[in-house]
Motif scaffolding. Structure first.
Motif, PDB file in Angstrom:
ATOM      1  N   THR A 138      15.797   7.134   8.701  1.00 44.81           N
ATOM      2  CA  THR A 138      15.545   7.743   7.398  1.00 44.81           C
ATOM      3  C   THR A 138      15.376   6.690   6.308  1.00 44.81           C
ATOM      4  O   THR A 138      14.451   6.775   5.494  1.00 44.81           O
ATOM      5  N   ILE A 139      16.221   5.663   6.269  1.00 44.45           N
ATOM      6  CA  ILE A 139      16.128   4.681   5.200  1.00 44.45           C
ATOM      7  C   ILE A 139      14.893   3.808   5.353  1.00 44.45           C
ATOM      8  O   ILE A 139      14.202   3.493   4.370  1.00 44.45           O
ATOM      9  N   ASP A 140      14.553   3.426   6.569  1.00 46.56           N
ATOM     10  CA  ASP A 140      13.376   2.587   6.754  1.00 46.56           C
ATOM     11  C   ASP A 140      12.102   3.379   6.484  1.00 46.56           C
ATOM     12  O   ASP A 140      11.126   2.831   5.955  1.00 46.56           O
ATOM     13  N   SER A 141      12.111   4.671   6.823  1.00 41.68           N
ATOM     14  CA  SER A 141      10.979   5.528   6.458  1.00 41.68           C
ATOM     15  C   SER A 141      10.855   5.624   4.944  1.00 41.68           C
ATOM     16  O   SER A 141       9.746   5.625   4.400  1.00 41.68           O
ATOM     17  N   ALA A 142      11.989   5.709   4.243  1.00 45.67           N
ATOM     18  CA  ALA A 142      11.956   5.779   2.781  1.00 45.67           C
ATOM     19  C   ALA A 142      11.318   4.533   2.183  1.00 45.67           C
ATOM     20  O   ALA A 142      10.542   4.615   1.222  1.00 45.67           O
ATOM     21  N   LEU A 143      11.626   3.349   2.733  1.00 46.07           N
ATOM     22  CA  LEU A 143      11.019   2.118   2.241  1.00 46.07           C
ATOM     23  C   LEU A 143       9.519   2.109   2.517  1.00 46.07           C
ATOM     24  O   LEU A 143       8.727   1.610   1.703  1.00 46.07           O
ATOM     25  N   LEU A 144       9.118   2.668   3.653  1.00 43.59           N
ATOM     26  CA  LEU A 144       7.692   2.793   3.944  1.00 43.59           C
ATOM     27  C   LEU A 144       7.010   3.730   2.948  1.00 43.59           C
ATOM     28  O   LEU A 144       5.946   3.414   2.405  1.00 43.59           O
ATOM     29  N   PHE A 145       7.619   4.896   2.689  1.00 39.50           N
ATOM     30  CA  PHE A 145       7.035   5.845   1.731  1.00 39.50           C
ATOM     31  C   PHE A 145       6.955   5.235   0.336  1.00 39.50           C
ATOM     32  O   PHE A 145       5.955   5.408  -0.371  1.00 39.50           O
ATOM     33  N   ALA A 146       8.009   4.511  -0.067  1.00 35.27           N
ATOM     34  CA  ALA A 146       8.007   3.897  -1.396  1.00 35.27           C
ATOM     35  C   ALA A 146       6.877   2.890  -1.527  1.00 35.27           C
ATOM     36  O   ALA A 146       6.213   2.803  -2.567  1.00 35.27           O
ATOM     37  N   GLY A 147       6.632   2.114  -0.459  1.00 37.49           N
ATOM     38  CA  GLY A 147       5.525   1.176  -0.490  1.00 37.49           C
ATOM     39  C   GLY A 147       4.182   1.872  -0.594  1.00 37.49           C
ATOM     40  O   GLY A 147       3.290   1.440  -1.342  1.00 37.49           O
ATOM     41  N   ALA A 148       4.038   2.970   0.151  1.00 38.09           N
ATOM     42  CA  ALA A 148       2.782   3.731   0.090  1.00 38.09           C
ATOM     43  C   ALA A 148       2.558   4.299  -1.303  1.00 38.09           C
ATOM     44  O   ALA A 148       1.433   4.256  -1.837  1.00 38.09           O
ATOM     45  N   LEU A 149       3.612   4.826  -1.916  1.00 47.57           N
ATOM     46  CA  LEU A 149       3.488   5.400  -3.257  1.00 47.57           C
ATOM     47  C   LEU A 149       3.215   4.321  -4.305  1.00 47.57           C
ATOM     48  O   LEU A 149       2.503   4.571  -5.291  1.00 47.57           O
ATOM     49  N   ALA A 150       3.758   3.110  -4.103  1.00 47.15           N
ATOM     50  CA  ALA A 150       3.477   2.008  -5.021  1.00 47.15           C
ATOM     51  C   ALA A 150       2.001   1.613  -4.943  1.00 47.15           C
ATOM     52  O   ALA A 150       1.348   1.380  -5.964  1.00 47.15           O
ATOM     53  N   ALA A 151       1.471   1.534  -3.714  1.00 44.63           N
ATOM     54  CA  ALA A 151       0.057   1.221  -3.553  1.00 44.63           C
ATOM     55  C   ALA A 151      -0.814   2.301  -4.198  1.00 44.63           C
ATOM     56  O   ALA A 151      -1.819   2.007  -4.848  1.00 44.63           O
ATOM     57  N   ALA A 152      -0.406   3.571  -4.030  1.00 41.09           N
ATOM     58  CA  ALA A 152      -1.160   4.678  -4.628  1.00 41.09           C
ATOM     59  C   ALA A 152      -1.164   4.586  -6.149  1.00 41.09           C
ATOM     60  O   ALA A 152      -2.165   4.886  -6.806  1.00 41.09           O
ATOM     61  N   ALA A 153      -0.032   4.180  -6.727  1.00 35.97           N
ATOM     62  CA  ALA A 153       0.046   4.065  -8.185  1.00 35.97           C
ATOM     63  C   ALA A 153      -0.810   2.919  -8.704  1.00 35.97           C
ATOM     64  O   ALA A 153      -1.366   2.997  -9.807  1.00 35.97           O
ATOM     65  N   TYR A 154      -0.939   1.861  -7.921  1.00 34.26           N
ATOM     66  CA  TYR A 154      -1.720   0.700  -8.360  1.00 34.26           C
ATOM     67  C   TYR A 154      -3.212   0.932  -8.198  1.00 34.26           C
ATOM     68  O   TYR A 154      -4.006   0.660  -9.104  1.00 34.26           O
ATOM     69  N   PHE A 155      -3.608   1.434  -7.047  1.00 30.33           N
ATOM     70  CA  PHE A 155      -5.025   1.675  -6.791  1.00 30.33           C
ATOM     71  C   PHE A 155      -5.394   3.059  -7.332  1.00 30.33           C
ATOM     72  O   PHE A 155      -5.552   4.026  -6.591  1.00 30.33           O
ATOM     73  N   ASP A 156      -5.532   3.139  -8.634  1.00 29.34           N
ATOM     74  CA  ASP A 156      -5.696   4.427  -9.313  1.00 29.34           C
ATOM     75  C   ASP A 156      -7.103   4.644  -9.868  1.00 29.34           C
ATOM     76  O   ASP A 156      -7.328   5.512 -10.713  1.00 29.34           O
ATOM     77  N   GLY A 157      -8.067   3.866  -9.385  1.00 33.90           N
ATOM     78  CA  GLY A 157      -9.423   3.977  -9.894  1.00 33.90           C
ATOM     79  C   GLY A 157     -10.262   5.007  -9.151  1.00 33.90           C
ATOM     80  O   GLY A 157      -9.791   5.674  -8.220  1.00 33.90           O
ATOM     81  N   PRO A 158     -11.540   5.141  -9.534  1.00 26.69           N
ATOM     82  CA  PRO A 158     -12.413   6.164  -8.953  1.00 26.69           C
ATOM     83  C   PRO A 158     -13.040   5.770  -7.625  1.00 26.69           C
ATOM     84  O   PRO A 158     -13.664   6.609  -6.968  1.00 26.69           O
ATOM     85  N   ASP A 159     -12.888   4.502  -7.211  1.00 25.05           N
ATOM     86  CA  ASP A 159     -13.471   4.055  -5.953  1.00 25.05           C
ATOM     87  C   ASP A 159     -13.006   4.953  -4.804  1.00 25.05           C
ATOM     88  O   ASP A 159     -11.840   5.364  -4.751  1.00 25.05           O
ATOM     89  N   VAL A 160     -13.923   5.247  -3.868  1.00 29.64           N
ATOM     90  CA  VAL A 160     -13.607   6.163  -2.770  1.00 29.64           C
ATOM     91  C   VAL A 160     -12.454   5.642  -1.926  1.00 29.64           C
ATOM     92  O   VAL A 160     -11.634   6.422  -1.419  1.00 29.64           O
ATOM     93  N   ARG A 161     -12.346   4.319  -1.802  1.00 26.81           N
ATOM     94  CA  ARG A 161     -11.238   3.758  -1.022  1.00 26.81           C
ATOM     95  C   ARG A 161      -9.912   3.918  -1.753  1.00 26.81           C
ATOM     96  O   ARG A 161      -8.873   4.167  -1.126  1.00 26.81           O
ATOM     97  N   GLU A 162      -9.932   3.780  -3.058  1.00 25.55           N
ATOM     98  CA  GLU A 162      -8.708   3.980  -3.827  1.00 25.55           C
ATOM     99  C   GLU A 162      -8.265   5.442  -3.761  1.00 25.55           C
ATOM    100  O   GLU A 162      -7.068   5.739  -3.648  1.00 25.55           O
ATOM    101  N   ARG A 163      -9.208   6.350  -3.818  1.00 26.10           N
ATOM    102  CA  ARG A 163      -8.856   7.766  -3.689  1.00 26.10           C
ATOM    103  C   ARG A 163      -8.245   8.049  -2.317  1.00 26.10           C
ATOM    104  O   ARG A 163      -7.292   8.823  -2.200  1.00 26.10           O
ATOM    105  N   GLU A 164      -8.780   7.413  -1.286  1.00 30.02           N
ATOM    106  CA  GLU A 164      -8.224   7.622   0.050  1.00 30.02           C
ATOM    107  C   GLU A 164      -6.799   7.081   0.149  1.00 30.02           C
ATOM    108  O   GLU A 164      -5.939   7.708   0.780  1.00 30.02           O
TER     109      GLU A 164
END
Length: 457
Positions: A138-164
């Motif tokens: 559970t804790i290691d999954s949480a660190l993985l999710f947090a990293g994914a959400l951080a990347a999502a917050a940073y790549f916030d532009g209209p590019d199709v890859r950023e949307r993905e």
């Protein structure tokens, strides 16, 4: 290099970093930049670029760690901003990683990658299948999710890859079944195995699970009940050591990992409102306790002093018992070392010192300076500091330090160095996670209020 005998290490002077030291001076800035760059190189090289998995440890035939992979996802935005990695390389790496986790098999089979939206702690670097019959963590999954959400917050532009990136990060996080992970109880379990079911341990007592509970509470699909957070904080332990009253946890990393992602300055949950401080101040006090413990040095280990401290969960030179200078010493392998109640065998972790930089720069910069210039702990190392060292233990015959130094680097150690240096310098990851609606919702459901939460949408 000229070796410093272990017997002399404790008598060397601390580096000349004054109490008011800040990044307005050129030397500390250059030193931190160099350390950040060297440390990030781990994520550039210890990776399978096809699936984005990050090696847990630089040892032969070692698997990937999902926690290290999550930290890498959060480090890529820092690397772009600091010109350690191009935008194109960062977005390609983040996409490869997120696509792998979304497309990898989920199910109760023992060779799957995950189950119920969570993932196994260790994965084969090539195939991504579960390694070592490890637990669904559970804790290691949480660190993985947090990293994914951080990347999502940073790549916030209209590019199709950023949307993905944003779309996959969202569905990965929302797939996790936090209610299932309670196993009918009020606090979260540590994990699950297909062979034997849920582990017997639950997340209780103050520790790195602060991030875990915030993420579980913020979900809009399978959220934790409000009662789970109150049940967790009811197991806290308030202590007083060396004149500091604080929420106790011995190892330094427990006061750092959640803070890598969330800016706790000025926000309080019900527990901290009653105590009159916030979790950031709590970590500052815990950092000072570590230094005070090293100054007192009740077990008379070599090297401990005001600029040489840092007990946390780490590997060590044991298991072994040695008679050194007439004292019978017991040394441990991997254990949750902590101050002031132990366990303690003289093993210190430079990465854990650096990860306290935002809390107490006036003592951390001095300790970093000591580790670099006097203990020479960056020499012979490819990725900045090695994981741990022990000036009391003589180490292997002929080693270049004169005392035991870990031969390995760990992804779980490298990430907090990169990210906490950046939080200290610019607050980048904190600002990114403030934009994450799940983090904001989780904090509010836990009862946090005040500070930057007042202006968050």
């Amino acid at each position: 290099m000229a070796r410093i005998p272990a017997s002399d290490l404790g008598r060397t002077l601390c580096g000349p970093v004054p109490q008011e030291a800040s990044l307005n001076t050129v030397e500390p800035l250059d030193e931190l930049q160099q350390l950040q760059r060297e440390t990030f190189d781990y994520f550039l090289h210890e990776v399978n670029p096809v699936n984005g998995l990050i090696l847990d440890k630089t040892a032969t035939n070692w698997p990937a760690s999902i926690a290290a992979t999550g930290l890498a996802l959060a480090c890529y935005p820092v690397a772009v901003e600091r010109e350690l990695m191009s935008y194109e390389a960062a977005i390609s790496r983040a996409l490869a990683t997120l696509r792998f986790f979304w497309e990898s098999p989920q199910g109760p089979e023992p060779d799957a990658t995950g189950y119920r939206g969570f993932y196994y702690h260790f994965l084969d670097m090539a195939t991504g299948q579960r390694a070592w019959q490890c637990e669904l963590s559970t804790i290691d999954s949480a660190l993985l999710f947090a990293g994914a959400l951080a990347a999502a917050a940073y790549f916030d532009g209209p590019d199709v890859r950023e949307r993905e990136i944003r779309e996959i990060a969202d569905v990965l996080y929302l797939r996790a079944d936090w209610q299932w992970a309670l196993d009918g109880g009020v606090t979260l379990t540590h994990g699950w195995k297909p062979e034997s079911g849920f582990l017997g341990y639950r997340w209780e007592g103050y520790n790195e699970a602060l991030l875990l509970y915030v993420l579980g509470l913020g979900s809009t699909t399978h959220p934790l009940p409000d009662t789970s957070y109150a049940a967790w904080t009811s197991t806290y332990r308030w202590e007083r050591f060396y004149g500091y009253e604080y929420l106790y946890a011995g190892p330094l990393f427990t006061h750092q990992l959640s803070h890598v992602w969330i800016d706790f300055r000025g926000i309080q949950d019900p527990y901290m409102r009653r105590k009159g401080i916030d979790y950031f101040e709590n970590s500052r006090r815990a950092t000072y306790v570590q230094q005070a413990y090293a100054i007192e040095n009740p077990r008379s280990f070599d090297g401990y002093r005001k600029c040489c401290w840092g007990l946390t969960a780490s590997e060590g030179p044991g298991p072994a018992r040695l008679n050194l200078n007439g004292i019978q010493r017991e040394f441990y392998d991997y254990v949750d070392r902590g101050a002031p109640l132990g366990p303690d065998d003289g093993t210190l972790a430079p990465w854990a010192v650096v990860a306290s930089l935002p809390f107490a720069p006036e003592i951390v910069l001095q300790a970093i300076d000591y580790c670099v210039h006097q203990a020479k702990l960056k020499e012979f190392n490819r990725y900045g500091f090695k994981a741990a060292f022990n000036p009391t233990h003589p180490g292997e015959a002929g080693n270049p330090y004169g005392w035991w130094v870990s031969p390995w680097h760990f992804g779980l150690n490298q990430g907090p160095i990169v990210l906490m240096i950046e939080n200290y310098k610019s607050g980048l990851l904190w600002r990114l996670m403030r934009k994450c609606p799940y983090i904001v919702a989780g904090l509010r459901r836990a009862g946090f209020d005040g500070g930057w939460l007042l202006s968050s949408s």
